[in-house]
Design an enzyme around this catalytic site. Sequence first.
Site, short mmCIF file in Angstrom:
data_model
loop_
_atom_site.label_atom_id
_atom_site.label_comp_id
_atom_site.label_asym_id
_atom_site.label_seq_id
_atom_site.Cartn_x
_atom_site.Cartn_y
_atom_site.Cartn_z
N ASP A 108 -13.18 6.42 -4.73
CA ASP A 108 -14.05 5.69 -5.85
C ASP A 108 -14.77 4.75 -4.94
O ASP A 108 -16.01 4.52 -5.24
CB ASP A 108 -13.10 5.35 -6.85
CG ASP A 108 -13.48 4.41 -7.77
OD1 ASP A 108 -14.81 4.44 -8.16
OD2 ASP A 108 -13.03 3.75 -8.59
N GLY A 109 -14.08 3.44 -4.81
CA GLY A 109 -14.78 2.37 -4.28
C GLY A 109 -15.64 2.44 -2.83
O GLY A 109 -16.81 2.16 -2.64
N ASP A 133 -4.90 8.28 -5.51
CA ASP A 133 -5.16 8.07 -7.16
C ASP A 133 -5.59 8.84 -7.93
O ASP A 133 -5.54 8.86 -9.04
CB ASP A 133 -5.76 6.54 -7.22
CG ASP A 133 -4.95 5.72 -6.52
OD1 ASP A 133 -3.80 5.60 -6.17
OD2 ASP A 133 -5.59 4.61 -6.60
N GLY A 176 -1.05 3.44 -7.87
CA GLY A 176 -1.93 3.65 -9.05
C GLY A 176 -2.38 2.46 -9.57
O GLY A 176 -1.79 2.17 -10.54
O1 F6P Z 1 -6.38 3.32 -3.79
C1 F6P Z 1 -5.46 4.17 -2.89
C2 F6P Z 1 -4.25 3.02 -3.09
O2 F6P Z 1 -3.18 3.76 -2.21
C3 F6P Z 1 -3.72 2.45 -4.45
O3 F6P Z 1 -2.96 3.33 -5.04
C4 F6P Z 1 -3.11 1.27 -3.89
O4 F6P Z 1 -2.88 0.21 -4.70
C5 F6P Z 1 -3.91 0.83 -2.61
O5 F6P Z 1 -4.36 1.94 -2.28
C6 F6P Z 1 -3.03 0.20 -1.42
O6 F6P Z 1 -4.04 -0.54 -0.55
P1 F6P Z 1 -3.60 -0.91 0.52
O7 F6P Z 1 -3.19 0.17 1.88
O8 F6P Z 1 -4.79 -1.90 1.20
O9 F6P Z 1 -2.20 -2.04 0.44
#
Ligand code: F6P
Length: 353
Positions: A108-109, A133, A176
């Site tokens: 998404d981002g 997600d 999530g």
């Molecule tokens: O967007 C995917 C995701 O796995 C989310 O579910 C989670 O909150 C986030 O990424 C964790 O990000 P990072 O790897 O930066 O801790």
Amino acid sequence: MKKRIGILTSGGDCPGLNCVIRAAVSHATRTYNWEIVGIPYATQGLLERKTVPLSIHGWDLRGIDPLLNMGGTILGSINKGDTLAHADEILAGYEAIGLDALIAVGGDGSLNIIHQLAVLGNWNLVAIPKTIDHDVAFTERSIGFDTAVNTIVDAINRLIFTAASHDRVMILEVMGRSTGHLALHSGIAGGADVILIPELPYNIQGMCNHLTELRDCWQKKFAIIVVAEGISVCSEDANNPSTCTTTKCGQGQYIAEKIANCSHHLIDTRVSVLGHIQRGGIPSALDRLTATMFGKVAIDLIAQEKYDQMLAWQNGKVVTLPIQDVINNNPSLVDPQGDLVQTARSLGIYIGE
Ligand code: F6P
């Protein structure tokens, strides 16, 4: 004309990314005789003007294939930083690398950011959705989601035995941030008794009553609760949503404390936070298949010079959609009236109000 194609993986990693790379390289090389290069660490690689040569040598059909069952991404990825603040350097890097088209595998981002760069730089972009997600709009499958669901179900399978042995309530906090697809799918598939997701407000007393009923009426002395990390932490007054806030971590622990209070410490809870275990690991067969089909179709789209499209899975096949339409509808949330939520309710799972 021989094309030079770039491929990058962006955002949080997930199982299946290497399968996309494998399929795209294989199809571009075998079918079209194009050159395909990897861009390491997504936009960071563009900014630094770095490429990684990719060829089918080493993973063709006659040897052990290293990419098919390898989690993560051999190209590296980034999911932090103010990328658009460096847009000029990234656009200059893209020009310097000299690509005819770019395949971006992101969530998404990251797809939003790369699409903005593509518009600024007039890039020939094809996007592929990946995210555990599962919050990218208009696609029934996103790479990595199926593997993550299976990993969570495996964790639930393990927790059930120790829960039953000690008559405990096991709380499993899963990823999530803004959506509960992971918790909902894995909770139903794993046989959870309670599923808490960001999309549905819950009531602590209602959940406690459900656990007590399981124990007293059904003689089920243990229970499994799956909690999405993005749930609101609410006051006991479910009629007053203004008292809810979203915190970054600790939702599982919060729920455990609330259960202890409302049961007067009669219910014994334990909390497990699955964390990045659900992002790693070997891709499932379904993720391999989806990633392989996405990788193949991405190359065919470039052959047709059909750009600014995201691949999606709809009704059993790969379709293409304008990236902007997808971005306008992200993130894709759990439908509170949808079949999965109704199915959970019909099974007697507490899933909020
Ligand atoms: O967007 C995917 C995701 O796995 C989310 O579910 C989670 O909150 C986030 O990424 C964790 O990000 P990072 O790897 O930066 O801790």
